[in-house]
Scaffold this motif. Structure first.
Motif, PDB file in Angstrom:
ATOM      1  N   UNK A 185      -2.560  -3.167  17.679  1.00 46.16           N
ATOM      2  CA  UNK A 185      -2.179  -1.868  18.478  1.00 46.16           C
ATOM      3  C   UNK A 185      -1.069  -1.053  18.110  1.00 46.16           C
ATOM      4  N   UNK A 186       0.110  -1.961  18.230  1.00 50.82           N
ATOM      5  CA  UNK A 186       1.446  -1.167  18.077  1.00 50.82           C
ATOM      6  C   UNK A 186       1.532  -0.645  16.797  1.00 50.82           C
ATOM      7  N   UNK A 187       1.084  -1.290  15.635  1.00 54.67           N
ATOM      8  CA  UNK A 187       1.414  -0.712  14.352  1.00 54.67           C
ATOM      9  C   UNK A 187       0.324   0.479  14.001  1.00 54.67           C
ATOM     10  N   UNK A 188      -0.742   0.622  14.737  1.00 56.44           N
ATOM     11  CA  UNK A 188      -2.032   1.477  14.430  1.00 56.44           C
ATOM     12  C   UNK A 188      -1.474   2.860  14.074  1.00 56.44           C
ATOM     13  N   UNK A 189      -0.493   3.555  14.481  1.00 58.66           N
ATOM     14  CA  UNK A 189      -0.172   4.878  14.279  1.00 58.66           C
ATOM     15  C   UNK A 189       0.341   4.997  12.950  1.00 58.66           C
ATOM     16  N   UNK A 190       1.040   4.028  12.543  1.00 59.27           N
ATOM     17  CA  UNK A 190       1.671   4.028  11.280  1.00 59.27           C
ATOM     18  C   UNK A 190       0.556   3.728   9.967  1.00 59.27           C
ATOM     19  N   UNK A 191      -0.787   3.264  10.342  1.00 58.01           N
ATOM     20  CA  UNK A 191      -1.577   2.775   9.484  1.00 58.01           C
ATOM     21  C   UNK A 191      -2.736   3.731   9.068  1.00 58.01           C
ATOM     22  N   UNK A 192      -3.384   3.902   8.056  1.00 54.81           N
ATOM     23  CA  UNK A 192      -4.364   4.610   7.606  1.00 54.81           C
ATOM     24  C   UNK A 192      -5.712   3.915   8.181  1.00 54.81           C
ATOM     25  N   UNK A 236      -8.725  -0.915   9.800  1.00 54.97           N
ATOM     26  CA  UNK A 236      -9.739  -1.980   9.839  1.00 54.97           C
ATOM     27  C   UNK A 236      -9.527  -3.271   9.063  1.00 54.97           C
ATOM     28  N   UNK A 237      -8.535  -3.292   8.240  1.00 57.99           N
ATOM     29  CA  UNK A 237      -8.191  -4.711   7.305  1.00 57.99           C
ATOM     30  C   UNK A 237      -7.335  -5.463   8.458  1.00 57.99           C
ATOM     31  N   UNK A 238      -6.492  -4.735   8.879  1.00 55.41           N
ATOM     32  CA  UNK A 238      -5.505  -5.378   9.954  1.00 55.41           C
ATOM     33  C   UNK A 238      -6.348  -6.212  11.212  1.00 55.41           C
ATOM     34  N   UNK A 239      -7.169  -5.441  11.683  1.00 56.99           N
ATOM     35  CA  UNK A 239      -7.959  -5.967  12.877  1.00 56.99           C
ATOM     36  C   UNK A 239      -8.582  -7.133  12.277  1.00 56.99           C
ATOM     37  N   UNK A 284       1.248  -9.575   4.074  1.00 54.74           N
ATOM     38  CA  UNK A 284       2.317  -9.387   3.408  1.00 54.74           C
ATOM     39  C   UNK A 284       1.889  -8.840   1.887  1.00 54.74           C
ATOM     40  N   UNK A 285       0.762  -9.225   1.307  1.00 56.00           N
ATOM     41  CA  UNK A 285       0.139  -8.747   0.096  1.00 56.00           C
ATOM     42  C   UNK A 285      -0.182  -7.182   0.437  1.00 56.00           C
ATOM     43  N   UNK A 286      -0.921  -6.986   1.260  1.00 58.16           N
ATOM     44  CA  UNK A 286      -1.389  -5.786   1.845  1.00 58.16           C
ATOM     45  C   UNK A 286      -0.211  -4.637   2.003  1.00 58.16           C
ATOM     46  N   UNK A 287       1.031  -5.212   2.421  1.00 52.52           N
ATOM     47  CA  UNK A 287       1.974  -4.379   2.558  1.00 52.52           C
ATOM     48  C   UNK A 287       2.856  -3.971   1.354  1.00 52.52           C
ATOM     49  N   UNK A 288       2.371  -5.179   0.246  1.00 53.38           N
ATOM     50  CA  UNK A 288       3.234  -5.050  -1.111  1.00 53.38           C
ATOM     51  C   UNK A 288       4.345  -5.717  -1.026  1.00 53.38           C
ATOM     52  N   UNK A 289       4.741  -6.678  -0.094  1.00 52.22           N
ATOM     53  CA  UNK A 289       5.790  -7.318  -0.081  1.00 52.22           C
ATOM     54  C   UNK A 289       5.712  -8.538  -0.961  1.00 52.22           C
ATOM     55  N   UNK A 290       4.507  -9.191  -1.201  1.00 51.54           N
ATOM     56  CA  UNK A 290       4.036 -10.343  -2.055  1.00 51.54           C
ATOM     57  C   UNK A 290       3.204 -10.018  -3.014  1.00 51.54           C
ATOM     58  N   UNK A 291       3.201 -10.672  -4.104  1.00 48.15           N
ATOM     59  CA  UNK A 291       2.206 -10.321  -5.272  1.00 48.15           C
ATOM     60  C   UNK A 291       1.785 -11.505  -5.927  1.00 48.15           C
ATOM     61  N   UNK A 294      -6.230  -8.970  -3.406  1.00 50.40           N
ATOM     62  CA  UNK A 294      -5.369  -7.833  -2.868  1.00 50.40           C
ATOM     63  C   UNK A 294      -4.686  -6.898  -3.643  1.00 50.40           C
ATOM     64  N   UNK A 295      -3.931  -7.698  -4.670  1.00 52.47           N
ATOM     65  CA  UNK A 295      -2.955  -7.115  -5.477  1.00 52.47           C
ATOM     66  C   UNK A 295      -3.762  -6.268  -6.704  1.00 52.47           C
ATOM     67  N   UNK A 296      -5.052  -6.870  -6.951  1.00 50.66           N
ATOM     68  CA  UNK A 296      -6.041  -5.957  -7.995  1.00 50.66           C
ATOM     69  C   UNK A 296      -6.432  -4.657  -7.019  1.00 50.66           C
ATOM     70  N   UNK A 297      -6.913  -4.934  -5.971  1.00 56.29           N
ATOM     71  CA  UNK A 297      -7.478  -3.822  -5.290  1.00 56.29           C
ATOM     72  C   UNK A 297      -6.251  -2.695  -5.110  1.00 56.29           C
TER      73      UNK A 297
END
Length: 240
Positions: free
Chosen positions: A85-92, A97-100, A170-177, A228-231
């Motif tokens: 809920x805290x990071x929701x405003x910064x998300x598309x 949906x993915x984070x939930x 972390x992969x969704x954020x792009x910090x890991x691959x 996740x990286x492929x997507x």
């Protein structure tokens, strides 16, 4: 669509969500404490000797430990939801949906890690440590030492089994691959082997029973990161 919030509103929102998490922990702690005798009987059933207490303080300490672990387990999904809920405003919308989806996964993997450690690892180590006495000692095992020993084994595995979810996030954020994780495979395997050997009895079977699940978790994390990286790459190509 992402929403912009002033800095002070962020701080106020963070404070409110921390209070919610803390309140949930306290309520869970009280609730678990009301039923802690049932938790105690279930966990103490694996002790082969009658457990002793050295005083009333030990009884309170044991019950608080057990209630605390139960409260942590209950609070994990609540804390994850409040973080979401805290990071929701910064998300598309898609990122929300993915984070939930992480919330039930965090809770279930934590319980699975606790279950693996309690039903598989703890009995092995408990029998091994008792076997070291070899009849040379009069064993008087206190309930406090018994549960401290149990929790020191089980709790780390509860959090360790959440590795795939952490890698996914972390992969969704792009910090890991997957390429970075693949390069880290050898040192990661070595570290996992050191951990498993350090916490298990010195025999091959015990080591394998712990090493294999940890390696499977790591490889599962690599696979998740690869998907996740492929997507992300495909989505970037479409947007480009």
């Amino acid at each position: 669509m992402r929403q912009e919030m002033p800095f002070l509103e962020h701080l106020t929102d963070l404070r409110r969500r921390l209070i919610i998490v803390l309140s949930a922990f306290v309520v869970s702690l009280v609730t678990c404490f009301l039923f802690v005798d049932h938790i105690y009987r279930f966990l103490a059933s694996r002790a082969t000797e009658k457990l002793a207490v050295l005083g009333p303080g030990d009884i309170l300490a044991i019950y608080l430990k057990l209630a605390g672990v139960g409260a942590v387990a209950v609070t994990i999904p609540i804390a994850a939801y409040q973080a979401w809920r805290f990071v929701v405003p910064a998300l598309t919308e898609r990122e929300r949906t993915v984070a939930l989806m992480y919330i039930p996964a965090l809770f279930l993997l934590f319980l699975f890690g606790l279950g693996f450690a309690y039903f598989v690892l703890f009995p092995m180590m408990y029998r091994f440590v008792l076997g070291l006495s070899n009849g040379s000692f009069d064993l008087v095992i206190t309930a406090n030492d018994y549960f401290t020993f149990m929790l020191n084994i089980c709790l780390p595995f509860g959090f360790l089994f959440e590795l795939p979810v952490a890698v996914l996030f972390l992969s969704h954020l792009g910090l890991l691959n997957p390429h970075r994780l693949a390069r880290m495979r050898k040192p990661a395997y070595f570290l996992l082997c050191v951990v498993s050997v350090a916490i298990t009895p010195p025999d091959f079977v015990s080591d394998v029973l712990v090493i294999v699940p940890l390696i499977v978790l790591y490889e599962l994390s690599v696979t998740i990161s690869r998907v996740v990286h492929r997507k992300r790459v495909a989505q970037g190509a479409l947007n480009g």
